[in-house]
Scaffold this active site. Structure first.
Site, PDB file in Angstrom:
ATOM      1  N   HIS A  20      -8.416  -0.105  -3.813  1.00 28.47           N
ATOM      2  CA  HIS A  20      -9.036  -0.211  -2.461  1.00 28.47           C
ATOM      3  C   HIS A  20     -10.167   1.091  -2.238  1.00 28.47           C
ATOM      4  O   HIS A  20      -9.512   2.080  -1.945  1.00 28.47           O
ATOM      5  CB  HIS A  20      -8.080  -0.341  -1.351  1.00 28.47           C
ATOM      6  CG  HIS A  20      -8.836  -0.641   0.061  1.00 28.47           C
ATOM      7  ND1 HIS A  20      -8.176  -0.369   1.309  1.00 28.47           N
ATOM      8  CD2 HIS A  20     -10.284  -0.819   0.201  1.00 28.47           C
ATOM      9  CE1 HIS A  20      -8.990  -0.625   2.229  1.00 28.47           C
ATOM     10  NE2 HIS A  20     -10.172  -0.831   1.624  1.00 28.47           N
ATOM     11  N   ASP A  72      -5.122   2.851  -2.289  1.00 31.87           N
ATOM     12  CA  ASP A  72      -6.051   3.388  -1.338  1.00 31.87           C
ATOM     13  C   ASP A  72      -6.625   4.495  -1.730  1.00 31.87           C
ATOM     14  O   ASP A  72      -6.104   5.730  -2.044  1.00 31.87           O
ATOM     15  CB  ASP A  72      -5.407   3.501   0.097  1.00 31.87           C
ATOM     16  CG  ASP A  72      -4.925   2.224   0.639  1.00 31.87           C
ATOM     17  OD1 ASP A  72      -5.817   1.445   0.756  1.00 31.87           O
ATOM     18  OD2 ASP A  72      -3.721   2.109   0.964  1.00 31.87           O
ATOM     19  N   SER A  77       0.788  -1.205   0.177  1.00 26.14           N
ATOM     20  CA  SER A  77       0.092  -0.096  -0.057  1.00 26.14           C
ATOM     21  C   SER A  77       1.081   1.278  -0.113  1.00 26.14           C
ATOM     22  O   SER A  77       1.773   1.266   0.841  1.00 26.14           O
ATOM     23  CB  SER A  77      -0.819  -0.007   1.237  1.00 26.14           C
ATOM     24  OG  SER A  77      -1.196   1.354   1.619  1.00 26.14           O
ATOM     25  N   GLY A 118      -1.797  -2.574   9.392  1.00 27.22           N
ATOM     26  CA  GLY A 118      -0.871  -2.950  10.394  1.00 27.22           C
ATOM     27  C   GLY A 118      -0.054  -4.172  10.108  1.00 27.22           C
ATOM     28  O   GLY A 118       0.262  -4.939  10.972  1.00 27.22           O
ATOM     29  N   MET A 132      -9.677   7.059  -1.317  1.00 32.06           N
ATOM     30  CA  MET A 132     -10.469   7.546   0.117  1.00 32.06           C
ATOM     31  C   MET A 132     -11.095   8.893  -0.366  1.00 32.06           C
ATOM     32  O   MET A 132     -10.566   9.815  -1.108  1.00 32.06           O
ATOM     33  CB  MET A 132      -9.710   8.031   1.038  1.00 32.06           C
ATOM     34  CG  MET A 132      -8.553   6.733   1.885  1.00 32.06           C
ATOM     35  SD  MET A 132      -7.854   7.084   3.198  1.00 32.06           S
ATOM     36  CE  MET A 132      -6.881   5.758   3.434  1.00 32.06           C
ATOM     37  N   MET A 178     -12.364   3.183  -0.715  1.00 38.07           N
ATOM     38  CA  MET A 178     -13.079   3.512   0.440  1.00 38.07           C
ATOM     39  C   MET A 178     -14.027   4.773  -0.074  1.00 38.07           C
ATOM     40  O   MET A 178     -13.778   5.952   0.591  1.00 38.07           O
ATOM     41  CB  MET A 178     -11.845   3.932   1.258  1.00 38.07           C
ATOM     42  CG  MET A 178     -11.369   2.490   1.920  1.00 38.07           C
ATOM     43  SD  MET A 178      -9.812   2.937   2.818  1.00 38.07           S
ATOM     44  CE  MET A 178      -8.607   2.729   1.546  1.00 38.07           C
ATOM     45  N   ASP A 183      -5.485  -6.290   5.591  1.00 32.46           N
ATOM     46  CA  ASP A 183      -5.075  -4.960   5.211  1.00 32.46           C
ATOM     47  C   ASP A 183      -5.287  -4.078   6.462  1.00 32.46           C
ATOM     48  O   ASP A 183      -6.254  -3.767   7.056  1.00 32.46           O
ATOM     49  CB  ASP A 183      -6.155  -4.399   3.979  1.00 32.46           C
ATOM     50  CG  ASP A 183      -5.530  -2.815   3.864  1.00 32.46           C
ATOM     51  OD1 ASP A 183      -4.388  -2.521   4.073  1.00 32.46           O
ATOM     52  OD2 ASP A 183      -6.359  -2.174   3.081  1.00 32.46           O
ATOM     53  N   MET A 231     -10.381  -6.020   6.716  1.00 34.92           N
ATOM     54  CA  MET A 231      -9.528  -4.931   7.425  1.00 34.92           C
ATOM     55  C   MET A 231      -9.040  -5.069   8.843  1.00 34.92           C
ATOM     56  O   MET A 231     -10.238  -5.362   9.566  1.00 34.92           O
ATOM     57  CB  MET A 231     -10.539  -3.593   7.338  1.00 34.92           C
ATOM     58  CG  MET A 231     -10.739  -3.089   6.132  1.00 34.92           C
ATOM     59  SD  MET A 231      -9.512  -2.540   4.958  1.00 34.92           S
ATOM     60  CE  MET A 231      -8.540  -1.486   6.008  1.00 34.92           C
ATOM     61  N   GLY A 256      -9.025   4.211   6.682  1.00 40.01           N
ATOM     62  CA  GLY A 256      -8.766   5.875   6.604  1.00 40.01           C
ATOM     63  C   GLY A 256      -7.330   6.284   6.766  1.00 40.01           C
ATOM     64  O   GLY A 256      -6.945   7.410   6.350  1.00 40.01           O
ATOM     65  N   PHE A 257      -6.515   5.667   7.467  1.00 35.87           N
ATOM     66  CA  PHE A 257      -5.082   6.117   7.545  1.00 35.87           C
ATOM     67  C   PHE A 257      -4.278   4.710   7.690  1.00 35.87           C
ATOM     68  O   PHE A 257      -4.482   3.514   8.068  1.00 35.87           O
ATOM     69  CB  PHE A 257      -5.087   6.554   8.960  1.00 35.87           C
ATOM     70  CG  PHE A 257      -5.825   7.884   9.073  1.00 35.87           C
ATOM     71  CD1 PHE A 257      -5.513   9.030   8.560  1.00 35.87           C
ATOM     72  CD2 PHE A 257      -7.077   7.777   9.530  1.00 35.87           C
ATOM     73  CE1 PHE A 257      -6.314  10.142   8.478  1.00 35.87           C
ATOM     74  CE2 PHE A 257      -8.097   8.745   9.519  1.00 35.87           C
ATOM     75  CZ  PHE A 257      -7.736  10.048   9.187  1.00 35.87           C
ATOM     76  N   GLY A 289       1.626  -1.656   4.172  1.00 36.48           N
ATOM     77  CA  GLY A 289       2.218  -0.133   3.883  1.00 36.48           C
ATOM     78  C   GLY A 289       3.214   0.265   4.708  1.00 36.48           C
ATOM     79  O   GLY A 289       4.483  -0.053   4.129  1.00 36.48           O
ATOM     80  N   SER A 290       3.162   0.850   5.624  1.00 35.46           N
ATOM     81  CA  SER A 290       4.103   1.576   6.455  1.00 35.46           C
ATOM     82  C   SER A 290       5.413   0.395   6.719  1.00 35.46           C
ATOM     83  O   SER A 290       6.668   0.889   6.621  1.00 35.46           O
ATOM     84  CB  SER A 290       3.791   1.710   7.878  1.00 35.46           C
ATOM     85  OG  SER A 290       2.406   2.289   8.024  1.00 35.46           O
ATOM     86  N   HIS A 341      -1.593  -2.112  -4.118  1.00 29.72           N
ATOM     87  CA  HIS A 341      -2.943  -1.833  -3.538  1.00 29.72           C
ATOM     88  C   HIS A 341      -2.971  -0.205  -3.417  1.00 29.72           C
ATOM     89  O   HIS A 341      -2.240   0.277  -2.532  1.00 29.72           O
ATOM     90  CB  HIS A 341      -2.739  -2.577  -2.139  1.00 29.72           C
ATOM     91  CG  HIS A 341      -3.912  -2.148  -1.273  1.00 29.72           C
ATOM     92  ND1 HIS A 341      -4.993  -3.083  -1.226  1.00 29.72           N
ATOM     93  CD2 HIS A 341      -4.224  -1.245  -0.201  1.00 29.72           C
ATOM     94  CE1 HIS A 341      -5.832  -2.840  -0.294  1.00 29.72           C
ATOM     95  NE2 HIS A 341      -5.431  -1.436   0.222  1.00 29.72           N
TER      96      HIS A 341
END
Ligand SMILES: O=C(CO)[C@@H](O)[C@H](O)COP(=O)(O)O
Ligand SMILES: [Fe+2]
Length: 232
Positions: free
Chosen positions: A74, A42, A15, A181, A44, A76, A179, A145, A150-151, A201-202, A40
């Site tokens: 994705h 995202d 992500s 963390g 929003m 949202m 998806d 999820m 959102g973040f 992601g991170s 992926h």
């Protein structure tokens, strides 16, 4: 006659939400060069979730720079149907929408397929997994999820694992995504539960060696798939 068994494989979809968005194309390419199976992306809308990212014009700009990359959107956004045609025309491959953002899941899937994309369905942490039962045969993937959408960079919700276990128990061939963390610390839980499409992601963006992280994430999932197939 029963249909042939699909073989599951572990796939990693970075992500890019927490990447340097001013260099989006090079960040995407960096992930592809590090071994990503798909991207992926995202989207929003500031309404379904309390944040804004980007829309189909960006996808349209990215597509010619990486013609063979698989783009999973994705979405949202609410209503979920709103951007199907535009995303398809811009080069998206898969449109993953939220169960909570449509009144008509089968209609939404039909439009996605008619537009030439694969269809994914996602549920937020507060939604029960059983609501998906009637729609599993219609979609290509389910995305569970493990954070409130959102973040990026939020804490992994381990209490979502029973949703994945439920899906894997009832739908052994289903592509199940996770998806939110997902990192080297949480991948084993995802793999044990039965997820095979790993969005991260991170953990990838912050790593000095995203290739190694992706390989470890993939190996963990592949080992778990092999183990469960031996146990069958
Ligand atoms: O959809 C979302 C958040 O809404 C995700 O795709 C995350 O943005 C993934 O990032 P990390 O949680 O892995 O940092
Ligand atoms: Fe996402």
């Amino acid at each position: 006659m029963s249909s042939p068994r699909k073989s599951l494989s572990g796939k990693i979809g970075p992500s890019i939400l927490n990447s340097d968005l001013s260099n989006l194309a090079s960040e995407c390419q960096r992930m592809l060069d590090s071994g990503a199976d798909y991207l992926h992306l995202d989207v929003m809308d500031g309404h379904f979730v309390p944040n804004l990212t980007f829309g189909h014009p960006i996808v349209k700009c990215l597509r010619p720079k990486m013609p063979n990359a698989m783009f999973e959107m994705h979405m949202m956004v609410e209503p979920a149907e709103r951007w199907i045609e535009d995303m398809a025309a811009s080069g998206a491959n898969m449109y993953t929408f939220h169960y909570e953002a449509t009144q008509d899941v089968p209609g939404c899937v039909r439009k996605i397929k008619e537009a030439g994309m694969k269809a994914g369905i996602s549920i937020k942490p507060g939604t029960k997994v059983e609501v998906l039962d009637p729609f599993i045969d219609l979609v290509d993937t389910v995305l569970i999820m493990t954070v409130e959408p959102g973040f990026g960079g939020q804490k992994f919700m381990a209490d979502m694992m029973p949703k994945i276990e439920y899906l894997r128990e009832h739908f052994s061939d289903l592509d199940i995504g996770v998806d939110g963390g997902v990192s080297l610390d949480t991948i084993q839980m995802c793999a044990n539960a039965g997820a095979n499409m790993i969005v991260s992601g991170s953990a990838l963006m912050k790593s000095d060696n995203p290739r190694e992280v992706m390989q470890t994430l993939r190996n963990t999932v592949e080992d778990s798939i092999q183990k469960s197939q031996l146990e069958r």
